[in-house]
Motif scaffolding. Sequence first.
Motif, PDB file in Angstrom:
ATOM      1  N   GLN A 155       0.855  -1.175   0.000  1.00 51.05           N
ATOM      2  CA  GLN A 155       0.000   0.000   0.000  1.00 51.05           C
ATOM      3  C   GLN A 155       0.897   1.232   0.000  1.00 51.05           C
ATOM      4  O   GLN A 155       2.072   1.153   0.382  1.00 51.05           O
ATOM      5  CB  GLN A 155      -0.932   0.016   1.204  1.00 51.05           C
ATOM      6  N   PRO A 156       0.409   2.375  -0.466  1.00 53.03           N
ATOM      7  CA  PRO A 156       1.270   3.563  -0.547  1.00 53.03           C
ATOM      8  C   PRO A 156       1.836   3.961   0.820  1.00 53.03           C
ATOM      9  O   PRO A 156       1.150   3.907   1.841  1.00 53.03           O
ATOM     10  CB  PRO A 156       0.318   4.635  -1.082  1.00 53.03           C
ATOM     11  N   ILE A 157       3.109   4.345   0.813  1.00 44.34           N
ATOM     12  CA  ILE A 157       3.784   4.860   2.011  1.00 44.34           C
ATOM     13  C   ILE A 157       3.729   6.387   1.954  1.00 44.34           C
ATOM     14  O   ILE A 157       4.291   6.993   1.048  1.00 44.34           O
ATOM     15  CB  ILE A 157       5.240   4.383   2.064  1.00 44.34           C
ATOM     16  N   LEU A 158       3.048   6.997   2.905  1.00 40.79           N
ATOM     17  CA  LEU A 158       2.852   8.442   2.898  1.00 40.79           C
ATOM     18  C   LEU A 158       3.728   9.133   3.933  1.00 40.79           C
ATOM     19  O   LEU A 158       3.914   8.627   5.050  1.00 40.79           O
ATOM     20  CB  LEU A 158       1.387   8.798   3.184  1.00 40.79           C
ATOM     21  N   PHE A 159       4.276  10.278   3.541  1.00 42.52           N
ATOM     22  CA  PHE A 159       4.892  11.200   4.492  1.00 42.52           C
ATOM     23  C   PHE A 159       4.610  12.602   3.987  1.00 42.52           C
ATOM     24  O   PHE A 159       3.866  12.786   3.029  1.00 42.52           O
ATOM     25  CB  PHE A 159       6.393  10.925   4.659  1.00 42.52           C
ATOM     26  N   ASN A 160       5.154  13.605   4.658  1.00 44.10           N
ATOM     27  CA  ASN A 160       4.767  14.975   4.307  1.00 44.10           C
ATOM     28  C   ASN A 160       5.946  15.931   4.331  1.00 44.10           C
ATOM     29  O   ASN A 160       6.997  15.666   4.912  1.00 44.10           O
ATOM     30  CB  ASN A 160       3.693  15.491   5.270  1.00 44.10           C
ATOM     31  N   LYS A 161       5.754  17.032   3.667  1.00 43.74           N
ATOM     32  CA  LYS A 161       6.617  18.202   3.781  1.00 43.74           C
ATOM     33  C   LYS A 161       5.741  19.382   4.206  1.00 43.74           C
ATOM     34  O   LYS A 161       4.510  19.245   4.303  1.00 43.74           O
ATOM     35  CB  LYS A 161       7.278  18.522   2.440  1.00 43.74           C
ATOM     36  N   TYR A 162       6.389  20.530   4.439  1.00 48.47           N
ATOM     37  CA  TYR A 162       5.664  21.736   4.828  1.00 48.47           C
ATOM     38  C   TYR A 162       5.903  22.841   3.806  1.00 48.47           C
ATOM     39  O   TYR A 162       6.803  22.763   2.969  1.00 48.47           O
ATOM     40  CB  TYR A 162       6.097  22.190   6.223  1.00 48.47           C
ATOM     41  N   SER A 285      -7.108   8.253  -5.121  1.00 49.74           N
ATOM     42  CA  SER A 285      -8.195   7.517  -4.490  1.00 49.74           C
ATOM     43  C   SER A 285      -7.812   7.054  -3.083  1.00 49.74           C
ATOM     44  O   SER A 285      -8.583   7.232  -2.121  1.00 49.74           O
ATOM     45  CB  SER A 285      -8.574   6.315  -5.354  1.00 49.74           C
ATOM     46  N   TYR A 286      -6.629   6.469  -2.958  1.00 52.45           N
ATOM     47  CA  TYR A 286      -6.184   5.955  -1.654  1.00 52.45           C
ATOM     48  C   TYR A 286      -6.092   7.066  -0.618  1.00 52.45           C
ATOM     49  O   TYR A 286      -6.612   6.936   0.504  1.00 52.45           O
ATOM     50  CB  TYR A 286      -4.836   5.265  -1.819  1.00 52.45           C
ATOM     51  N   ILE A 287      -5.433   8.158  -0.965  1.00 59.22           N
ATOM     52  CA  ILE A 287      -5.272   9.257  -0.007  1.00 59.22           C
ATOM     53  C   ILE A 287      -6.622   9.804   0.410  1.00 59.22           C
ATOM     54  O   ILE A 287      -6.854  10.103   1.596  1.00 59.22           O
ATOM     55  CB  ILE A 287      -4.385  10.364  -0.612  1.00 59.22           C
ATOM     56  N   SER A 288      -7.550   9.919  -0.542  1.00 60.43           N
ATOM     57  CA  SER A 288      -8.846  10.526  -0.233  1.00 60.43           C
ATOM     58  C   SER A 288      -9.698   9.650   0.679  1.00 60.43           C
ATOM     59  O   SER A 288     -10.707  10.107   1.208  1.00 60.43           O
ATOM     60  CB  SER A 288      -9.611  10.815  -1.527  1.00 60.43           C
ATOM     61  N   ARG A 289      -9.314   8.400   0.877  1.00 62.12           N
ATOM     62  CA  ARG A 289     -10.025   7.542   1.838  1.00 62.12           C
ATOM     63  C   ARG A 289      -9.802   7.997   3.269  1.00 62.12           C
ATOM     64  O   ARG A 289     -10.610   7.692   4.155  1.00 62.12           O
ATOM     65  CB  ARG A 289      -9.549   6.095   1.693  1.00 62.12           C
ATOM     66  N   TYR A 290      -8.710   8.707   3.514  1.00 65.18           N
ATOM     67  CA  TYR A 290      -8.309   8.989   4.891  1.00 65.18           C
ATOM     68  C   TYR A 290      -8.408  10.461   5.279  1.00 65.18           C
ATOM     69  O   TYR A 290      -8.565  10.781   6.442  1.00 65.18           O
ATOM     70  CB  TYR A 290      -6.884   8.466   5.119  1.00 65.18           C
TER      71      TYR A 290
END
Length: 340
Positions: A155-162, A285-290
Amino acid sequence: MDQNRRAFLKTTSLAAAAVTAAAPVASEAVAETRSAPGELKELPKGLVLATLRRADGYGLGMRTDRGVLDVVAAEQDFREGVPTTIDALFKGQGDPNGLRRLANKARASASADRYLVGIEQAAFGPCVTNPEKILCIGLNYRRHAAETNNPVPKQPILFNKYNTALNCHGGTIGVSEEDARNFDYEAELVVVIGRRARNVSEADALNYVFGYATGNDFTARDLQSRSTQWMLGKSLDGSAPLGPWLVTADLVDGDNLNIECRVNGEVRQSSNTSDMVFNCKQLVSYISRYFTLKPGDIVFTGTPEGVIAGHPKDKQVWLKAGDKIVTSIEKLGELSFTLT
Protein backbone atom coordinates in the motif's frame (compact mmCIF):
# COMPACT_ATOMS: atom_id res chain seq x y z
CA MET A 1 17.60 19.43 -23.02
CA ASP A 2 16.81 20.59 -26.58
CA GLN A 3 15.01 17.31 -27.28
CA ASN A 4 12.96 17.65 -24.11
CA ARG A 5 12.06 21.24 -24.97
CA ARG A 6 10.99 20.31 -28.50
CA ALA A 7 8.86 17.49 -27.17
CA PHE A 8 7.32 19.81 -24.58
CA LEU A 9 6.43 22.49 -27.12
CA LYS A 10 4.97 19.88 -29.44
CA THR A 11 2.76 18.20 -26.87
CA THR A 12 1.38 21.02 -24.70
CA SER A 13 -1.27 21.79 -27.31
CA LEU A 14 -2.44 18.17 -27.60
CA ALA A 15 -4.75 16.15 -25.40
CA ALA A 16 -3.06 13.31 -23.53
CA ALA A 17 -3.60 9.65 -24.30
CA ALA A 18 -6.09 7.68 -22.22
CA VAL A 19 -4.87 6.95 -18.71
CA THR A 20 -3.44 3.47 -18.21
CA ALA A 21 -5.71 1.07 -16.38
CA ALA A 22 -4.45 -0.44 -13.15
CA ALA A 23 -5.53 -2.92 -10.51
CA PRO A 24 -7.57 -1.34 -7.71
CA VAL A 25 -6.09 -0.72 -4.28
CA ALA A 26 -9.08 0.90 -2.59
CA SER A 27 -12.59 -0.30 -1.92
CA GLU A 28 -15.44 1.70 -3.38
CA ALA A 29 -16.84 4.42 -1.13
CA VAL A 30 -19.29 7.26 -1.39
CA ALA A 31 -17.37 10.14 -2.94
CA GLU A 32 -17.65 13.77 -2.00
CA THR A 33 -18.24 15.40 -5.37
CA ARG A 34 -19.60 18.78 -4.33
CA SER A 35 -17.52 21.86 -4.99
CA ALA A 36 -17.25 23.98 -1.87
CA PRO A 37 -18.08 27.68 -2.16
CA GLY A 38 -15.16 29.53 -3.68
CA GLU A 39 -13.73 26.51 -5.52
CA LEU A 40 -13.51 25.66 -9.21
CA LYS A 41 -16.68 24.05 -10.58
CA GLU A 42 -14.94 23.01 -13.79
CA LEU A 43 -11.24 22.35 -14.22
CA PRO A 44 -9.47 24.41 -16.92
CA LYS A 45 -8.06 22.64 -19.95
CA GLY A 46 -5.27 23.24 -22.42
CA LEU A 47 -3.21 25.55 -20.20
CA VAL A 48 0.46 25.64 -19.22
CA LEU A 49 0.68 27.86 -16.15
CA ALA A 50 3.46 29.21 -13.95
CA THR A 51 4.05 31.52 -11.03
CA LEU A 52 6.12 34.65 -11.59
CA ARG A 53 7.93 36.49 -8.82
CA ARG A 54 7.03 40.18 -8.80
CA ALA A 55 8.05 43.12 -6.61
CA ASP A 56 4.62 42.96 -4.94
CA GLY A 57 4.51 39.17 -4.53
CA TYR A 58 3.58 36.21 -6.71
CA GLY A 59 1.57 36.56 -9.92
CA LEU A 60 0.14 34.09 -12.39
CA GLY A 61 2.00 33.35 -15.61
CA MET A 62 0.92 31.41 -18.69
CA ARG A 63 3.13 29.90 -21.34
CA THR A 64 2.53 31.11 -24.90
CA ASP A 65 4.35 30.74 -28.21
CA ARG A 66 6.01 34.11 -27.49
CA GLY A 67 7.14 33.51 -23.93
CA VAL A 68 5.42 33.72 -20.55
CA LEU A 69 2.38 35.95 -20.24
CA ASP A 70 2.54 38.18 -17.15
CA VAL A 71 -1.13 37.80 -16.29
CA VAL A 72 -1.06 40.53 -13.63
CA ALA A 73 0.32 43.16 -16.00
CA ALA A 74 -1.98 42.18 -18.86
CA GLU A 75 -5.08 42.02 -16.66
CA GLN A 76 -4.41 45.52 -15.33
CA ASP A 77 -4.73 46.87 -18.88
CA PHE A 78 -7.19 44.57 -20.66
CA ARG A 79 -9.63 43.66 -17.86
CA GLU A 80 -10.75 40.17 -18.82
CA GLY A 81 -11.71 39.26 -15.25
CA VAL A 82 -9.16 36.45 -14.92
CA PRO A 83 -7.49 35.12 -11.75
CA THR A 84 -4.10 36.78 -11.26
CA THR A 85 -2.51 34.20 -8.93
CA ILE A 86 -2.54 30.41 -8.95
CA ASP A 87 -4.11 30.48 -5.48
CA ALA A 88 -6.97 32.67 -6.75
CA LEU A 89 -7.52 30.22 -9.60
CA PHE A 90 -7.79 27.28 -7.17
CA LYS A 91 -10.30 29.30 -5.12
CA GLY A 92 -12.50 29.84 -8.15
CA GLN A 93 -11.85 33.58 -8.32
CA GLY A 94 -12.08 35.05 -11.80
CA ASP A 95 -12.67 33.39 -15.16
CA PRO A 96 -9.87 31.01 -16.19
CA ASN A 97 -11.35 30.79 -19.68
CA GLY A 98 -10.46 34.45 -20.10
CA LEU A 99 -6.74 33.65 -19.95
CA ARG A 100 -6.64 32.80 -23.64
CA ARG A 101 -8.48 36.00 -24.52
CA LEU A 102 -6.02 37.92 -22.38
CA ALA A 103 -3.06 36.28 -24.11
CA ASN A 104 -4.46 37.11 -27.53
CA LYS A 105 -4.91 40.76 -26.61
CA ALA A 106 -1.40 40.94 -25.15
CA ARG A 107 0.16 39.39 -28.27
CA ALA A 108 -1.74 41.78 -30.55
CA SER A 109 -0.80 44.82 -28.52
CA ALA A 110 1.77 47.33 -29.74
CA SER A 111 3.25 46.97 -26.24
CA ALA A 112 3.43 43.16 -26.30
CA ASP A 113 6.89 43.16 -24.75
CA ARG A 114 5.36 44.68 -21.64
CA TYR A 115 3.24 41.59 -21.05
CA LEU A 116 5.34 38.74 -22.48
CA VAL A 117 8.53 37.64 -20.74
CA GLY A 118 11.17 35.40 -22.35
CA ILE A 119 11.36 32.01 -20.64
CA GLU A 120 15.07 32.41 -19.92
CA GLN A 121 14.44 35.84 -18.36
CA ALA A 122 11.37 34.89 -16.30
CA ALA A 123 11.67 34.94 -12.51
CA PHE A 124 9.74 31.83 -11.54
CA GLY A 125 8.20 31.01 -8.21
CA PRO A 126 6.84 27.59 -7.19
CA CYS A 127 4.05 26.79 -9.64
CA VAL A 128 1.82 26.09 -6.62
CA THR A 129 2.37 28.63 -3.87
CA ASN A 130 0.03 27.84 -0.98
CA PRO A 131 -0.86 24.14 -0.72
CA GLU A 132 -2.65 23.11 2.43
CA LYS A 133 -0.99 19.70 2.11
CA ILE A 134 2.30 18.58 0.60
CA LEU A 135 2.06 14.80 0.46
CA CYS A 136 4.83 12.46 -0.61
CA ILE A 137 4.93 8.78 -1.53
CA GLY A 138 7.85 6.55 -0.59
CA LEU A 139 9.25 3.59 -2.54
CA ASN A 140 6.72 4.00 -5.34
CA TYR A 141 8.92 2.75 -8.20
CA ARG A 142 9.61 -0.96 -8.46
CA ARG A 143 13.24 -0.59 -9.50
CA HIS A 144 13.85 2.02 -6.80
CA ALA A 145 12.52 -0.36 -4.14
CA ALA A 146 14.85 -3.03 -5.50
CA GLU A 147 17.95 -0.81 -5.49
CA THR A 148 17.36 0.10 -1.83
CA ASN A 149 16.76 -3.55 -0.86
CA ASN A 150 13.18 -2.87 0.16
CA PRO A 151 10.12 -4.95 -0.71
CA VAL A 152 7.60 -3.45 -3.12
CA PRO A 153 5.00 -1.79 -0.86
CA LYS A 154 1.57 -3.39 -0.61
CA GLN A 155 0.00 0.00 0.00
CA PRO A 156 1.27 3.56 -0.55
CA ILE A 157 3.78 4.86 2.01
CA LEU A 158 2.85 8.44 2.90
CA PHE A 159 4.89 11.20 4.49
CA ASN A 160 4.77 14.97 4.31
CA LYS A 161 6.62 18.20 3.78
CA TYR A 162 5.66 21.74 4.83
CA ASN A 163 5.18 24.96 2.90
CA THR A 164 8.60 26.18 4.04
CA ALA A 165 10.03 23.42 1.84
CA LEU A 166 8.55 24.95 -1.34
CA ASN A 167 11.16 26.06 -3.86
CA CYS A 168 11.25 27.07 -7.49
CA HIS A 169 12.97 26.69 -10.85
CA GLY A 170 16.25 28.57 -10.58
CA GLY A 171 16.15 28.42 -6.79
CA THR A 172 18.82 27.47 -4.27
CA ILE A 173 18.99 25.12 -1.28
CA GLY A 174 21.37 26.14 1.49
CA VAL A 175 22.85 22.78 2.37
CA SER A 176 25.89 24.37 4.03
CA GLU A 177 23.55 25.82 6.66
CA GLU A 178 21.98 22.51 7.66
CA ASP A 179 22.82 20.00 10.38
CA ALA A 180 23.15 17.24 7.80
CA ARG A 181 25.69 15.89 5.30
CA ASN A 182 24.12 13.13 3.18
CA PHE A 183 22.10 15.10 0.62
CA ASP A 184 20.33 13.25 -2.19
CA TYR A 185 18.17 14.06 -5.22
CA GLU A 186 14.80 12.48 -6.02
CA ALA A 187 13.22 13.37 -9.36
CA GLU A 188 9.44 13.16 -9.04
CA LEU A 189 6.19 13.71 -10.87
CA VAL A 190 3.89 15.98 -8.86
CA VAL A 191 0.09 15.67 -8.99
CA VAL A 192 -1.81 18.90 -8.27
CA ILE A 193 -5.37 18.58 -6.95
CA GLY A 194 -8.05 20.81 -8.45
CA ARG A 195 -11.28 19.74 -6.75
CA ARG A 196 -12.21 18.77 -3.20
CA ALA A 197 -11.89 14.98 -3.00
CA ARG A 198 -12.98 12.60 -0.26
CA ASN A 199 -13.57 8.87 -0.77
CA VAL A 200 -13.28 9.08 -4.54
CA SER A 201 -13.07 5.90 -6.58
CA GLU A 202 -10.10 5.08 -8.78
CA ALA A 203 -12.39 5.29 -11.81
CA ASP A 204 -13.23 8.91 -10.92
CA ALA A 205 -9.99 10.00 -9.29
CA LEU A 206 -8.41 11.76 -12.27
CA ASN A 207 -11.43 14.06 -12.50
CA TYR A 208 -10.08 15.71 -9.34
CA VAL A 209 -6.60 16.34 -10.73
CA PHE A 210 -5.92 19.89 -11.90
CA GLY A 211 -2.60 19.04 -13.52
CA TYR A 212 0.98 17.87 -13.22
CA ALA A 213 4.37 19.44 -12.54
CA THR A 214 8.03 18.51 -12.32
CA GLY A 215 9.34 18.19 -8.75
CA ASN A 216 12.30 17.00 -6.72
CA ASP A 217 11.96 15.47 -3.26
CA PHE A 218 15.36 16.70 -2.07
CA THR A 219 16.42 14.63 0.95
CA ALA A 220 18.96 14.59 3.78
CA ARG A 221 19.45 10.83 4.15
CA ASP A 222 21.26 11.02 7.49
CA LEU A 223 18.31 12.90 8.98
CA GLN A 224 15.82 10.58 7.27
CA SER A 225 17.38 7.57 8.98
CA ARG A 226 17.71 9.24 12.39
CA SER A 227 14.36 7.72 13.39
CA THR A 228 11.68 5.49 11.90
CA GLN A 229 9.83 8.61 10.76
CA TRP A 230 11.20 10.13 7.53
CA MET A 231 9.86 13.65 7.94
CA LEU A 232 12.98 15.29 9.39
CA GLY A 233 15.12 14.37 6.40
CA LYS A 234 12.42 15.38 3.93
CA SER A 235 11.24 18.76 5.20
CA LEU A 236 14.28 21.04 5.21
CA ASP A 237 13.71 24.57 3.98
CA GLY A 238 13.64 24.65 0.19
CA SER A 239 13.57 20.86 -0.17
CA ALA A 240 10.49 20.77 -2.41
CA PRO A 241 11.45 22.44 -5.71
CA LEU A 242 8.41 22.55 -7.98
CA GLY A 243 7.75 23.77 -11.52
CA PRO A 244 8.31 25.89 -13.43
CA TRP A 245 5.22 24.69 -15.31
CA LEU A 246 1.85 23.44 -14.12
CA VAL A 247 0.32 21.63 -17.09
CA THR A 248 -3.42 20.92 -17.01
CA ALA A 249 -4.36 17.27 -16.75
CA ASP A 250 -5.95 17.00 -20.20
CA LEU A 251 -2.52 17.50 -21.80
CA VAL A 252 -0.65 14.78 -19.90
CA ASP A 253 -0.87 11.06 -19.13
CA GLY A 254 0.86 11.04 -15.76
CA ASP A 255 1.30 7.28 -15.85
CA ASN A 256 3.54 7.24 -18.93
CA LEU A 257 6.15 10.00 -18.82
CA ASN A 258 9.92 9.82 -19.19
CA ILE A 259 11.62 11.22 -16.10
CA GLU A 260 15.28 12.16 -15.63
CA CYS A 261 17.63 13.78 -13.12
CA ARG A 262 21.06 15.22 -13.93
CA VAL A 263 23.73 16.43 -11.52
CA ASN A 264 26.24 18.87 -12.99
CA GLY A 265 25.20 17.61 -16.44
CA GLU A 266 25.60 13.89 -15.62
CA VAL A 267 22.49 11.72 -15.93
CA ARG A 268 21.78 10.04 -12.58
CA GLN A 269 18.16 8.94 -12.99
CA SER A 270 16.42 7.92 -16.21
CA SER A 271 13.11 6.07 -16.07
CA ASN A 272 9.41 6.30 -16.83
CA THR A 273 6.43 6.85 -14.55
CA SER A 274 4.98 3.56 -15.84
CA ASP A 275 7.31 1.90 -13.28
CA MET A 276 5.29 3.38 -10.42
CA VAL A 277 3.85 0.79 -8.06
CA PHE A 278 0.72 2.88 -7.51
CA ASN A 279 -0.32 5.09 -10.39
CA CYS A 280 -1.85 8.56 -10.19
CA LYS A 281 -5.49 7.56 -9.90
CA GLN A 282 -4.67 4.91 -7.30
CA LEU A 283 -2.79 7.44 -5.18
CA VAL A 284 -5.52 10.08 -5.32
CA SER A 285 -8.19 7.52 -4.49
CA TYR A 286 -6.18 5.95 -1.65
CA ILE A 287 -5.27 9.26 -0.01
CA SER A 288 -8.85 10.53 -0.23
CA ARG A 289 -10.02 7.54 1.84
CA TYR A 290 -8.31 8.99 4.89
CA PHE A 291 -8.54 12.76 4.60
CA THR A 292 -9.97 15.42 2.32
CA LEU A 293 -7.83 16.59 -0.56
CA LYS A 294 -8.39 20.24 -1.42
CA PRO A 295 -7.64 22.40 -4.47
CA GLY A 296 -3.95 23.26 -4.53
CA ASP A 297 -2.83 20.24 -2.51
CA ILE A 298 0.15 18.52 -4.11
CA VAL A 299 1.35 14.92 -4.19
CA PHE A 300 4.99 14.01 -4.88
CA THR A 301 4.47 10.57 -6.39
CA GLY A 302 7.85 8.96 -5.65
CA THR A 303 11.24 8.68 -7.31
CA PRO A 304 12.71 6.14 -9.75
CA GLU A 305 15.96 4.23 -9.41
CA GLY A 306 19.35 5.94 -9.49
CA VAL A 307 19.38 7.84 -6.19
CA ILE A 308 22.66 8.06 -4.27
CA ALA A 309 21.18 6.06 -1.38
CA GLY A 310 20.72 3.14 -3.77
CA HIS A 311 24.46 2.84 -4.47
CA PRO A 312 26.79 0.62 -2.45
CA LYS A 313 28.04 2.54 0.58
CA ASP A 314 31.57 2.81 -0.79
CA LYS A 315 30.16 4.40 -3.97
CA GLN A 316 27.93 6.98 -2.28
CA VAL A 317 29.15 10.49 -3.08
CA TRP A 318 26.62 12.86 -1.56
CA LEU A 319 25.57 16.18 -3.05
CA LYS A 320 27.41 19.30 -1.88
CA ALA A 321 27.35 23.07 -2.16
CA GLY A 322 27.94 24.15 -5.76
CA ASP A 323 26.13 21.20 -7.35
CA LYS A 324 23.42 21.95 -9.91
CA ILE A 325 20.48 19.55 -10.16
CA VAL A 326 18.20 19.44 -13.19
CA THR A 327 15.01 17.38 -13.17
CA SER A 328 13.13 16.92 -16.44
CA ILE A 329 9.84 15.19 -17.15
CA GLU A 330 8.43 14.60 -20.60
CA LYS A 331 5.76 17.21 -21.52
CA LEU A 332 6.30 19.05 -18.22
CA GLY A 333 9.69 20.67 -18.81
CA GLU A 334 12.85 21.17 -16.77
CA LEU A 335 13.30 22.18 -13.15
CA SER A 336 16.76 23.29 -12.04
CA PHE A 337 18.18 24.38 -8.69
CA THR A 338 21.60 24.89 -7.17
CA LEU A 339 23.04 23.93 -3.78
CA THR A 340 24.78 26.61 -1.72
